[in-house]
Design an enzyme around this catalytic site. Structure first.
Site, PDB file in Angstrom:
ATOM      1  N   GLU A 175      -8.922  -3.334   6.981  1.00  0.00           N
ATOM      2  CA  GLU A 175      -8.036  -1.680   7.528  1.00  0.00           C
ATOM      3  C   GLU A 175      -9.059  -1.541   8.500  1.00  0.00           C
ATOM      4  O   GLU A 175      -9.714  -0.683   8.357  1.00  0.00           O
ATOM      5  CB  GLU A 175      -8.088  -1.295   6.390  1.00  0.00           C
ATOM      6  CG  GLU A 175      -7.664  -1.979   5.108  1.00  0.00           C
ATOM      7  CD  GLU A 175      -7.415  -0.542   3.683  1.00  0.00           C
ATOM      8  OE1 GLU A 175      -8.710  -0.394   3.666  1.00  0.00           O
ATOM      9  OE2 GLU A 175      -6.994  -0.430   3.871  1.00  0.00           O
ATOM     10  N   HIS A 235       0.824  -1.101  -0.478  1.00  0.00           N
ATOM     11  CA  HIS A 235      -0.071  -0.603  -0.455  1.00  0.00           C
ATOM     12  C   HIS A 235       0.591   0.830   0.219  1.00  0.00           C
ATOM     13  O   HIS A 235       1.840   1.391   0.360  1.00  0.00           O
ATOM     14  CB  HIS A 235      -0.724   0.034   1.259  1.00  0.00           C
ATOM     15  CG  HIS A 235      -1.758   1.651   1.418  1.00  0.00           C
ATOM     16  ND1 HIS A 235      -1.896   2.156   1.104  1.00  0.00           N
ATOM     17  CD2 HIS A 235      -3.326   0.927   1.370  1.00  0.00           C
ATOM     18  CE1 HIS A 235      -2.889   3.119   1.235  1.00  0.00           C
ATOM     19  NE2 HIS A 235      -3.691   2.636   0.925  1.00  0.00           N
ATOM     20  N   HIS A 266     -13.138   4.429   9.397  1.00  0.00           N
ATOM     21  CA  HIS A 266     -13.613   2.645   9.425  1.00  0.00           C
ATOM     22  C   HIS A 266     -14.431   2.287  10.526  1.00  0.00           C
ATOM     23  O   HIS A 266     -13.595   2.750  11.882  1.00  0.00           O
ATOM     24  CB  HIS A 266     -12.320   2.130   8.969  1.00  0.00           C
ATOM     25  CG  HIS A 266     -11.048   2.667   7.910  1.00  0.00           C
ATOM     26  ND1 HIS A 266     -10.071   2.145   6.945  1.00  0.00           N
ATOM     27  CD2 HIS A 266     -12.273   3.403   6.795  1.00  0.00           C
ATOM     28  CE1 HIS A 266     -10.066   2.340   5.668  1.00  0.00           C
ATOM     29  NE2 HIS A 266     -11.130   2.702   5.233  1.00  0.00           N
ATOM     30  N   HIS A 313     -15.819   2.966   2.043  1.00  0.00           N
ATOM     31  CA  HIS A 313     -14.918   4.900   1.254  1.00  0.00           C
ATOM     32  C   HIS A 313     -16.658   4.616  -0.804  1.00  0.00           C
ATOM     33  O   HIS A 313     -16.827   5.565  -0.720  1.00  0.00           O
ATOM     34  CB  HIS A 313     -13.893   4.348  -0.106  1.00  0.00           C
ATOM     35  CG  HIS A 313     -12.197   4.831   1.042  1.00  0.00           C
ATOM     36  ND1 HIS A 313     -11.506   4.068   0.676  1.00  0.00           N
ATOM     37  CD2 HIS A 313     -12.612   4.510   2.603  1.00  0.00           C
ATOM     38  CE1 HIS A 313     -10.014   4.420   0.952  1.00  0.00           C
ATOM     39  NE2 HIS A 313     -11.423   4.592   2.440  1.00  0.00           N
TER      40      HIS A 313
END
Ligand code: MN
Ligand code: MN
Ligand code: ZN
Length: 293
Positions: free
Chosen positions: A255, A67, A225, A176
């Site tokens: 995540e 990432h 999150h 998202h």
């Protein structure tokens, strides 16, 4: 069984992320290549690289997913930040390649104050520059909570402008998508979202799915999150994703917030267990199975 894993810390060196993933029972793992909030990059010596490659073969974590660090912004209108981002991205991509990691998740970036079209153009220009030298790594643009990357159209436009479009794919993030406005918590909204993705980009371009519940409401643009099933999404969309035949080859990565539950259990373990139970649960059984919020 789906490929299911978590974003793991690289504290103590990159090989530690693989060991942490294995300990959790993951069969895929995501990690940063360096401190994600710094421009500086620690030197990766041959010893660390060797140990990483050895563990990679031994632990059967597949695929590995790198990432991007957070400062990179290849949509930036600021020339020095844009150049710096391209150099940092070049270094991260070379490292990804040297470590035999097939996927690199990249945030599309923000055009801060300038127009979307110019931002999309800068992203494509930077990628065209960097992808020439890249072999064996696919850059996955991640869907975002707001701005560039919050609509599938943005990715379609970027892909159109690429010279080596085959080296770029996409990564969707459930949190998202939701805060960007996609109604994936509704069965029809879920189907429409996948159809739109297929129509505009092509489902074959989707390579990684980030599984995160959301603290924030749909359309809010706020990226917060939450643990799986404990947020505004609830457990259902995760069940649909994990039982969707079209996505059965993909890796799924959590995540969700780190830490321990009030009962002293590791939250990653709890979230992965909830997902495994949703993967195996029949829809008509309702919200039984292993899901206990
Ligand atoms: Mn991300
Ligand atoms: Mn994500
Ligand atoms: Zn996020």
């Amino acid at each position: 069984m789906r490929r299911l894993g978590a974003h793991m810390s690289i504290s103590g060196g990159l090989p530690r992320a693989l060991e942490r993933g294995r300990t959790l029972g993951c069969n895929t793992v995501q990690f940063f290549l360096k401190n994600a909030r710094s421009w500086r990059s620690r030197v990766l010596d041959d010893g660390e690289r060797g140990e990483f490659l050895m563990l990679k073969d031994r632990l059967g974590l597949e695929p590995l997913i790198a990432h991007c660090s957070y400062l990179i912004n290849i949509a930036s209108p600021n020339p020095s930040l844009y150049e710096r981002s391209i150099e940092a991205l070049r270094e991260e991509l070379l490292r990804t390649q040297a470590l035999g990691i097939p996927y690199y998740v990249l945030h599309p970036g923000s055009p801060t104050g300038t127009g979307e079209q110019e931002g999309l153009y800068r992203i494509a220009r930077a990628l065209n520059l960097l992808l020439q030298d890249l072999q064996g790594v696919m850059v996955l643009l991640e869907t975002t909570a707001r701005g560039i990357g919050s609509r599938f159209e943005n990715f379609a436009r970027i892909l159109e402008m690429l010279e080596e479009e085959q080296k770029v794919g996409i990564c969707i993030d459930t949190c998202h998508l939701w805060v960007a406005g996609y109604d994936i918590a509704d069965p029809r909204g879920y189907e429409e979202t996948l159809k739109e993705l297929d129509d505009l980009i092509g489902l074959e371009k989707l390579k990684v799915v980030h599984l995160n519940d959301s603290k924030a409401p749909r359309g809010s643009g706020r990226d917060r999150h939450e643990h799986i099933g404990f947020g505004k999404l609830g457990p259902e969309p995760f069940r649909w994703l994990l039982q969707d035949e079209r996505l059965k080859e993909l890796p799924f990565i959590i995540e969700t917030p780190k830490g321990v539950t009030p009962e002293g259990e590791d939250w990653d373990e709890v979230n992965l267990r909830i997902l495994r139970s949703l993967e195996g649960e029949d829809e008509d059984k309702g919200d039984s199975g292993g899901y206990r919020p």
